[in-house]
Enzyme design. Structure first.
Site, PDB file in Angstrom:
ATOM      1  N   ASN A   9       0.587  -1.187  -0.016  1.00  0.00           N
ATOM      2  CA  ASN A   9      -0.028  -0.013  -0.079  1.00  0.00           C
ATOM      3  C   ASN A   9       1.006   1.356   0.007  1.00  0.00           C
ATOM      4  O   ASN A   9       1.348   1.717   1.023  1.00  0.00           O
ATOM      5  CB  ASN A   9      -0.743  -0.074   1.306  1.00  0.00           C
ATOM      6  CG  ASN A   9      -1.442   1.364   1.559  1.00  0.00           C
ATOM      7  OD1 ASN A   9      -1.747   1.957   0.414  1.00  0.00           O
ATOM      8  ND2 ASN A   9      -2.347   1.216   2.763  1.00  0.00           N
ATOM      9  N   LYS A  11       0.231   4.267  -0.291  1.00  0.00           N
ATOM     10  CA  LYS A  11      -0.460   5.198   0.176  1.00  0.00           C
ATOM     11  C   LYS A  11      -0.149   6.699  -0.747  1.00  0.00           C
ATOM     12  O   LYS A  11       0.001   6.530  -1.845  1.00  0.00           O
ATOM     13  CB  LYS A  11       0.009   5.818   1.540  1.00  0.00           C
ATOM     14  CG  LYS A  11      -0.310   4.508   2.446  1.00  0.00           C
ATOM     15  CD  LYS A  11       0.111   4.591   3.913  1.00  0.00           C
ATOM     16  CE  LYS A  11      -0.144   3.392   4.668  1.00  0.00           C
ATOM     17  NZ  LYS A  11      -0.161   3.738   6.098  1.00  0.00           N
ATOM     18  N   HIS A  94      -9.492   1.571   4.608  1.00  0.00           N
ATOM     19  CA  HIS A  94      -8.090   1.554   5.431  1.00  0.00           C
ATOM     20  C   HIS A  94      -8.485   2.699   6.524  1.00  0.00           C
ATOM     21  O   HIS A  94      -9.345   3.532   6.508  1.00  0.00           O
ATOM     22  CB  HIS A  94      -7.315   2.280   4.556  1.00  0.00           C
ATOM     23  CG  HIS A  94      -5.806   2.233   5.286  1.00  0.00           C
ATOM     24  ND1 HIS A  94      -5.290   3.160   6.177  1.00  0.00           N
ATOM     25  CD2 HIS A  94      -4.678   1.356   5.134  1.00  0.00           C
ATOM     26  CE1 HIS A  94      -4.173   2.608   6.359  1.00  0.00           C
ATOM     27  NE2 HIS A  94      -3.757   1.885   5.817  1.00  0.00           N
ATOM     28  N   GLU A  96      -6.796   5.029   7.600  1.00  0.00           N
ATOM     29  CA  GLU A  96      -6.449   6.380   7.280  1.00  0.00           C
ATOM     30  C   GLU A  96      -7.833   6.945   6.522  1.00  0.00           C
ATOM     31  O   GLU A  96      -7.945   8.307   6.853  1.00  0.00           O
ATOM     32  CB  GLU A  96      -5.292   6.557   6.470  1.00  0.00           C
ATOM     33  CG  GLU A  96      -4.239   6.411   7.478  1.00  0.00           C
ATOM     34  CD  GLU A  96      -2.820   5.792   6.491  1.00  0.00           C
ATOM     35  OE1 GLU A  96      -2.968   5.606   5.259  1.00  0.00           O
ATOM     36  OE2 GLU A  96      -1.947   5.339   7.233  1.00  0.00           O
ATOM     37  N   GLU A 167      -5.401  -4.572  10.676  1.00  0.00           N
ATOM     38  CA  GLU A 167      -4.448  -3.513  10.944  1.00  0.00           C
ATOM     39  C   GLU A 167      -4.628  -2.774  12.284  1.00  0.00           C
ATOM     40  O   GLU A 167      -5.199  -1.795  12.327  1.00  0.00           O
ATOM     41  CB  GLU A 167      -4.276  -2.660   9.759  1.00  0.00           C
ATOM     42  CG  GLU A 167      -4.088  -3.291   8.456  1.00  0.00           C
ATOM     43  CD  GLU A 167      -3.386  -2.151   7.527  1.00  0.00           C
ATOM     44  OE1 GLU A 167      -2.453  -2.463   6.913  1.00  0.00           O
ATOM     45  OE2 GLU A 167      -4.066  -1.064   7.187  1.00  0.00           O
ATOM     46  N   GLY A 173       2.455   2.678  10.641  1.00  0.00           N
ATOM     47  CA  GLY A 173       3.537   3.374  10.599  1.00  0.00           C
ATOM     48  C   GLY A 173       4.244   4.171  11.851  1.00  0.00           C
ATOM     49  O   GLY A 173       4.721   5.207  11.798  1.00  0.00           O
ATOM     50  N   SER A 213       3.465  -1.794  10.439  1.00  0.00           N
ATOM     51  CA  SER A 213       4.818  -1.855  10.639  1.00  0.00           C
ATOM     52  C   SER A 213       5.426  -3.435  10.244  1.00  0.00           C
ATOM     53  O   SER A 213       6.493  -3.796  10.972  1.00  0.00           O
ATOM     54  CB  SER A 213       5.492  -1.649  11.856  1.00  0.00           C
ATOM     55  OG  SER A 213       4.881  -0.286  12.282  1.00  0.00           O
ATOM     56  N   GLY A 235       4.753   1.459   4.520  1.00  0.00           N
ATOM     57  CA  GLY A 235       6.114   2.126   4.631  1.00  0.00           C
ATOM     58  C   GLY A 235       7.243   1.063   3.868  1.00  0.00           C
ATOM     59  O   GLY A 235       7.964   1.848   2.768  1.00  0.00           O
TER      60      GLY A 235
HETATM   61  P1  PGA Z   1       2.810   0.483   7.697  1.00  0.00           P
HETATM   62  O1  PGA Z   1       1.408   0.613   7.094  1.00  0.00           O
HETATM   63  O2  PGA Z   1       3.512  -0.811   7.203  1.00  0.00           O
HETATM   64  O3  PGA Z   1       3.671   1.857   7.130  1.00  0.00           O
HETATM   65  O4  PGA Z   1       2.696   0.400   9.026  1.00  0.00           O
HETATM   66  C1  PGA Z   1       0.581  -0.526   6.886  1.00  0.00           C
HETATM   67  C2  PGA Z   1      -0.797   0.227   6.340  1.00  0.00           C
HETATM   68  O5  PGA Z   1      -1.236   1.099   6.699  1.00  0.00           O
HETATM   69  O6  PGA Z   1      -1.392  -0.643   5.378  1.00  0.00           O
END
Ligand code: PGA
Length: 249
Positions: A9, A11, A94, A96, A167, A173, A213, A235
């Site tokens: 992803n 983003k 998601h 976010e 998640e 993140g 993460s 990330g």
């Molecule tokens: P992250 O994000 O691997 O940066 O923690 C995961 C996600 O939001 O899908």
């Protein structure tokens, strides 16, 4: 046997040129023999990335969709538009999007149904805040997100055409990964909930990812857990780390 699925992803990262360079750099190093690999770039990059991965087994996914077919919805993207660039997957719900764009369970359910109608596989995200985890409403919260997202979806679709991504918001993140035991506990719980909503066959078929993460140093431990069928990587999907994650042992 459920095939593991690892999705990147991106983003809101990478311009067209950056995306082009990155995918050309990693595509031949990704082993898709035992893992299904999906790249989810921003909408501007979808068409270009689709072309670049055309002769590989890497699949294309989007990060969002709107549930109406077409019309006056400024800034939105339809499922047919995603189909026109050959997207096979689409992330929905998601955290976010829930947090910054006020997406509700009801909208996520409508998006899931629209994607299924168009033969695009939804990757439905669920997860709790740290506060929810610590105050003990964790399981209740995840159960209600799952029920609402799957409302009215047939058992055939739930078994074959849905991916759920667990998640925990506190792990996204932040560099703070859920322990493999915490991730397994929740993915197993989600499978149990799916069993209650449908039956054993659906629970057995549905794929449940962990996200938050995920990095090369923890990928193999997480991905080898029994009820974890893959990862949604944020990330680390923007760097060479993604290659190390998908090629985990
Ligand atoms: P992250 O994000 O691997 O940066 O923690 C995961 C996600 O939001 O899908």
């Amino acid at each position: 046997m459920r095939k593991k699925i690892i999705a990147g992803n991106w983003k809101m990262n990478y311009t067209l040129t950056e995306a082009d360079n990155f995918v050309n750099e990693i595509k031949d190093r990704i082993n898709t023999d035992k893992v299904e690999v999906v790249l989810c770039p921003n909408n501007i990059c979808l068409d270009r990335i689709s072309d670049i991965i055309d002769n590989t087994n890497i699949k294309l996914g989007a990060q969002n969709v709107y549930f109406e077919d077409k019309g006056a919805y400024t800034g939105e993207t339809s499922a047919d538009m995603l189909l026109s660039v050959d997207a096979k997957y689409c992330i929905i719900g998601h955290s976010e999007r829930r947090q910054y764009f006020a997406e509700t369970d009801e909208m996520i359910n409508k998006k899931a149904k629209k994607l299924l109608e168009k033969n695009i596989i939804p990757i439905i995200c669920v997860g709790e805040t740290l506060e929810q985890r610590e105050s003990g409403v964790l399981f209740e919260h995840i159960s209600s997100q799952i029920k609402n997202a799957l409302e009215g979806i047939s058992s055939d679709d739930a078994k074959n055409n849905i991916v759920i991504a667990y998640e925990p918001i506190w792990a996204i993140g932040t560099g703070k990964t859920a322990t493999s035991m915490q991730a397994e506990e929740m993915c197993k719980y989600i499978r149990d909930e799916v069993r209650k909503l449908y039956d054993e066959k659906v629970a057995d078929g549905i794929r449940i990812q962990y996200g938050g993460s995920v990095k090369p140093s923890n990928a193999s431990e997480i991905l080898n857990m029994e009820d974890i069928d893959g990862a949604l990587v944020g990330g680390a999907s923007l760097t060479n780390d993604f290659v190390a994650i998908v090629n985990y042992d």
